[in-house]
Scaffold this motif. Sequence first.
Motif, PDB file in Angstrom:
ATOM      1  N   SER A   1       4.973  -2.282   4.315  1.00 43.17           N
ATOM      2  CA  SER A   1       4.667  -1.130   3.460  1.00 43.17           C
ATOM      3  C   SER A   1       5.028  -1.421   2.004  1.00 43.17           C
ATOM      4  O   SER A   1       4.269  -1.093   1.085  1.00 43.17           O
ATOM      5  CB  SER A   1       5.425   0.108   3.936  1.00 43.17           C
TER       6      SER A   1
ATOM      7  N   GLU B   1       2.538  -3.856   0.469  1.00 49.46           N
ATOM      8  CA  GLU B   1       1.278  -3.165   0.169  1.00 49.46           C
ATOM      9  C   GLU B   1       1.416  -2.344  -1.113  1.00 49.46           C
ATOM     10  O   GLU B   1       0.536  -2.388  -1.993  1.00 49.46           O
ATOM     11  CB  GLU B   1       0.909  -2.265   1.349  1.00 49.46           C
ATOM     12  N   HIS B   2       2.506  -1.610  -1.218  1.00 50.20           N
ATOM     13  CA  HIS B   2       2.745  -0.791  -2.417  1.00 50.20           C
ATOM     14  C   HIS B   2       2.873  -1.679  -3.662  1.00 50.20           C
ATOM     15  O   HIS B   2       2.317  -1.361  -4.720  1.00 50.20           O
ATOM     16  CB  HIS B   2       4.010   0.051  -2.221  1.00 50.20           C
TER      17      HIS B   2
ATOM     18  N   PHE C   1       1.592  -4.618  -4.159  1.00 51.69           N
ATOM     19  CA  PHE C   1       0.273  -5.161  -4.513  1.00 51.69           C
ATOM     20  C   PHE C   1      -0.571  -4.113  -5.239  1.00 51.69           C
ATOM     21  O   PHE C   1      -1.303  -4.441  -6.184  1.00 51.69           O
ATOM     22  CB  PHE C   1      -0.466  -5.693  -3.282  1.00 51.69           C
ATOM     23  N   GLU C   2      -0.467  -2.855  -4.832  1.00 49.59           N
ATOM     24  CA  GLU C   2      -1.198  -1.792  -5.537  1.00 49.59           C
ATOM     25  C   GLU C   2      -0.711  -1.679  -6.978  1.00 49.59           C
ATOM     26  O   GLU C   2      -1.512  -1.564  -7.908  1.00 49.59           O
ATOM     27  CB  GLU C   2      -1.027  -0.462  -4.804  1.00 49.59           C
ATOM     28  N   GLU C   3       0.608  -1.708  -7.148  1.00 48.98           N
ATOM     29  CA  GLU C   3       1.176  -1.665  -8.501  1.00 48.98           C
ATOM     30  C   GLU C   3       0.737  -2.875  -9.320  1.00 48.98           C
ATOM     31  O   GLU C   3       0.431  -2.752 -10.509  1.00 48.98           O
ATOM     32  CB  GLU C   3       2.701  -1.633  -8.443  1.00 48.98           C
TER      33      GLU C   3
ATOM     34  N   GLU D   1      -2.007  -4.656  -8.957  1.00 44.15           N
ATOM     35  CA  GLU D   1      -3.420  -4.485  -9.342  1.00 44.15           C
ATOM     36  C   GLU D   1      -3.551  -3.568 -10.553  1.00 44.15           C
ATOM     37  O   GLU D   1      -4.330  -3.849 -11.470  1.00 44.15           O
ATOM     38  CB  GLU D   1      -4.223  -3.924  -8.171  1.00 44.15           C
ATOM     39  N   GLN D   2      -2.789  -2.483 -10.567  1.00 47.99           N
ATOM     40  CA  GLN D   2      -2.835  -1.552 -11.696  1.00 47.99           C
ATOM     41  C   GLN D   2      -2.322  -2.208 -12.976  1.00 47.99           C
ATOM     42  O   GLN D   2      -2.908  -2.037 -14.052  1.00 47.99           O
ATOM     43  CB  GLN D   2      -2.021  -0.299 -11.386  1.00 47.99           C
TER      44      GLN D   2
END
Length: 132
Positions: free
Chosen positions: A96, A99-100, A102-104, A106-107
Motif C-alpha cells: 500500500s 502504491e501511494h 508511486f502516485e505521489e 507521478e504527481q
Amino acid sequence: GWHEENERRGGAAPSEPELCHSTLTKKEIRRIRSHFFVERSRVLKPLEDRIAQLEQNISAREQELADSTAAMQEATQARDASRIATIAQTIHACQSAIEHLFEELEQAIAAHEEQQSVFQKKHEEIERLGQP
C-alpha cells in the motif's frame, strides 16, 4: 531587479513578452538571464528534491517488501501461523505504501515537467533577447 531600475528611470517595467532587444542593454539582458536562472532553480530544486526523496522512500519500502517476502517463505516452511499473519500485514502495508509513493512520485514528476516546460519557453524568449 531590472524592473525597479527601469521604474527609477521613469518608465514602467516591461512585461517579459514586450521585451525587445533594441530597448535592452547587454547588462540588462545579463540581469534578466541571471534572474531567470535563480527563479528556475528556486522553483525546480524543491520538486527535484521531492522526486529524489520519493524515489529513496520507494526503494526502502521495496527492500522492506523483499525482506518480508523472504521472511514469509521462512515462516511458511516453519508453519508458524502467528508469524505468517504478522508478516502478511507487513507485506500488505508495504504494498500500500509503495502504491501511494508511486502516485505521489507521478504527481511530482508531472509538476516538474510542467514547470520545466514553462521555464524552457521563458528561456527561449530570453535567448532571443540576446540575438541581434
